[in-house]
Design a protein around this motif. Structure first.
Motif, mmCIF file in Angstrom:
data_model
loop_
_atom_site.group_PDB
_atom_site.id
_atom_site.type_symbol
_atom_site.label_atom_id
_atom_site.label_comp_id
_atom_site.label_asym_id
_atom_site.label_seq_id
_atom_site.Cartn_x
_atom_site.Cartn_y
_atom_site.Cartn_z
ATOM 1 N N TYR A 331 0.839 -1.193 0.000
ATOM 2 C CA TYR A 331 0.000 0.000 0.000
ATOM 3 C C TYR A 331 0.878 1.249 0.000
ATOM 4 O O TYR A 331 0.580 2.236 -0.666
ATOM 5 C CB TYR A 331 -0.921 0.016 1.223
ATOM 6 N N SER A 338 1.425 6.640 -6.865
ATOM 7 C CA SER A 338 0.271 7.443 -7.271
ATOM 8 C C SER A 338 0.646 8.926 -7.343
ATOM 9 O O SER A 338 -0.017 9.710 -8.019
ATOM 10 C CB SER A 338 -0.894 7.238 -6.298
ATOM 11 N N ASN A 372 -0.519 -2.528 -7.720
ATOM 12 C CA ASN A 372 -1.823 -2.496 -8.374
ATOM 13 C C ASN A 372 -1.687 -2.061 -9.829
ATOM 14 O O ASN A 372 -0.598 -1.732 -10.312
ATOM 15 C CB ASN A 372 -2.802 -1.602 -7.602
ATOM 16 N N TYR A 395 -7.339 -5.257 -7.423
ATOM 17 C CA TYR A 395 -8.311 -4.756 -6.464
ATOM 18 C C TYR A 395 -9.599 -4.434 -7.228
ATOM 19 O O TYR A 395 -9.567 -4.108 -8.418
ATOM 20 C CB TYR A 395 -7.800 -3.483 -5.782
ATOM 21 N N SER A 396 -10.714 -4.511 -6.524
ATOM 22 C CA SER A 396 -11.997 -4.285 -7.198
ATOM 23 C C SER A 396 -12.054 -2.900 -7.836
ATOM 24 O O SER A 396 -12.622 -2.728 -8.919
ATOM 25 C CB SER A 396 -13.150 -4.456 -6.198
ATOM 26 N N GLU A 397 -11.422 -1.904 -7.176
ATOM 27 C CA GLU A 397 -11.486 -0.549 -7.741
ATOM 28 C C GLU A 397 -10.637 -0.404 -9.002
ATOM 29 O O GLU A 397 -10.708 0.615 -9.690
ATOM 30 C CB GLU A 397 -11.065 0.488 -6.692
ATOM 31 N N ASP A 398 -9.799 -1.414 -9.309
ATOM 32 C CA ASP A 398 -8.971 -1.356 -10.513
ATOM 33 C C ASP A 398 -9.738 -1.725 -11.780
ATOM 34 O O ASP A 398 -9.281 -1.420 -12.883
ATOM 35 C CB ASP A 398 -7.782 -2.316 -10.394
ATOM 36 N N GLU A 400 -12.456 -0.780 -13.358
ATOM 37 C CA GLU A 400 -12.844 0.282 -14.289
ATOM 38 C C GLU A 400 -11.615 0.927 -14.917
ATOM 39 O O GLU A 400 -11.608 1.217 -16.123
ATOM 40 C CB GLU A 400 -13.671 1.348 -13.555
ATOM 41 N N LYS A 401 -10.544 1.111 -14.117
ATOM 42 C CA LYS A 401 -9.319 1.688 -14.672
ATOM 43 C C LYS A 401 -8.734 0.789 -15.753
ATOM 44 O O LYS A 401 -8.270 1.275 -16.798
ATOM 45 C CB LYS A 401 -8.300 1.899 -13.555
#
Length: 403
Positions: A331, A338, A372, A395-398, A400-401
């Motif tokens: 993380y 990022s 990620n 990760y689930s939020e990845d 859409e990216k």
């Protein structure tokens, strides 16, 4: 309004940050007597129970940090000095845990202009100094507005040890033996500018020879990273961090000092005002005026006027610059990478400070499935590192990216 209710109404207006309601009460009813005392089991206001700890969050109705500052200055003149520790042993408004929300609100605006420079017995860019000095002379908290940051040549700092407290720019990475818990001596802070493949390989080989001669595992791991300005007084200096949060821009707080040969120092308006002043610049004057009208250092006021044992720990947990340890290594590294994405305001500065050797080190260390999708893209896009054979931590939020 009945006389018995006026004191409680005035106190509530202050707790909620309603300075205009408070002033209107005084206009309508004249001076309102309030006294706070601690009863056997509860706090009493004018002899009646008063539950100030139920006001959540404090100062929530203030429209701006400047309005909070106006309120705090007004309280002693309204007979409410017991709220802020002026002419009173109490600091009712400043002692309760809900205060950190008001402090976060007040820190949203920082000074974006040029800080004063003290060199050769002369002050250049004096705009902030003059504004704080004026504020100091009319405020109920002169010691708070006396505090200032300035740039000083390295050779001058030592000449005024009582009036100039230097900061340090920390832009460094800490690496350690993977078995550090058993070998605490194997830890190394490395300035970012000195990070090199040769150094990392040397440490890896040195530590591996002692712990894992067969070289089955990586012997060196990333431990901590700092991109921040820090006080030289102590590792934990909440006042210095609060000043940085108010008076230094984001770039300075991340340790980017674009003043070669200069040291950032904490000083006082009283000290600096003794010296010859250079002319004011219209642009910096405008930035200073906009800032000072909205400068509400409620955290500094609380730190200096309240009982520290009653202040919420959150008041002191300030994030100045970037510091992220290995509490969850992947993380931390993903968070760091990022900072190199397009929307990040300091992207170009952060990228310029991060040698490719350090980024390659992270890629080799965590490219086994702990980075990620965004990080893998950053490695390729910003540094040309081949990510084709790296495992992906999905990760689930990845999703859409990636799409």
């Amino acid at each position: 309004m009945p006389a018995n209710d006026q004191g409680e109404a005035l106190a509530h207006a202050a707790f909620y940050g309603d300075i205009y309601i408070g002033k209107r009460l005084l206009e309508l009813h004249g001076p309102i007597v309030t006294s706070m005392e601690q009863g056997s089991s509860q706090t009493l206001l004018n002899g009646r129970p008063f539950y100030s700890d139920q006001v959540k969050p404090f100062l929530r109705n203030a429209a701006s940090a400047g309005e909070i500052a106006e309120l705090l200055d007004w309280l002693p003149s309204a007979g409410l000095g017991w709220m802020v520790g002026i002419d009173s042993d109490r600091s009712e408004l400043l002692n309760y845990g809900g205060l950190e929300k008001a402090c976060q609100f007040a820190r949203k605006t920082c000074f974006e202009g040029e800080l004063p420079t003290f060199s050769n017995g002369k002050i250049t860019n004096p705009e902030l100094l003059l504004a704080l000095y004026e504020q100091m002379n009319r405020s109920a908290y002169p010691a708070i507005y006396d505090k200032i940051l300035c740039w000083v040549p390295e050779h001058t700092v030592a000449q005024f040890p009582d009036d100039l407290v230097p900061f340090e720019s920390h832009q460094r990475v800490q690496v350690e033996d993977a078995d550090k818990d058993l070998r605490p001596d194997r830890t190394r802070w490395v300035p970012l500018s000195e990070c090199s493949k040769e150094l990392f390989n040397s440490l890896e080989n040195e530590w591996a020879a002692k712990t894992d001669p067969s070289r089955l595992y990586k012997s060196m791991r990333y431990s901590d990273l700092e991109l921040k300005t820090a006080s030289t007084k102590s590792a934990i200096d909440p006042e210095a961090d609060m000043l940085l949060g108010h008076l230094a821009n984001k770039s300075i707080r991340h340790g980017f000092w674009e003043h070669p040969g200069m040291v950032l120092c904490q000083s006082t308006a009283t000290f600096l005002s003794q010296f010859e002043m250079g002319g004011c610049q219209p642009d910096n004057q405008q930035r200073t005026q906009a800032f000072i009208e909205n400068y509400g250092p409620v955290d500094l006021i609380a730190l200096n006027h309240a009982d520290p044992s009653k202040l919420s720990a959150e008041l002191f947990n300030l994030k100045v610059g970037y510091k992220r340890g290995r509490e969850a290594e992947q993380y931390a590294v993903n968070n760091l990478l990022s900072r190199l994405n397009a929307p990040e305001p300091l992207r170009s500065q952060v990228k310029g400070a991060m040698p490719k050797e350090l980024i390659t080190f992270f890629a080799e260390l965590y490219g086994d499935g702990r980075l990620n999708a965004a990080s893998l893209g950053t490695l390729y896009r910003e540094y040309g590192i081949d990510n084709a054979r790296m495992a992906l931590k999905l990760y689930s939020e990845d999703i859409e990216k990636l799409h």
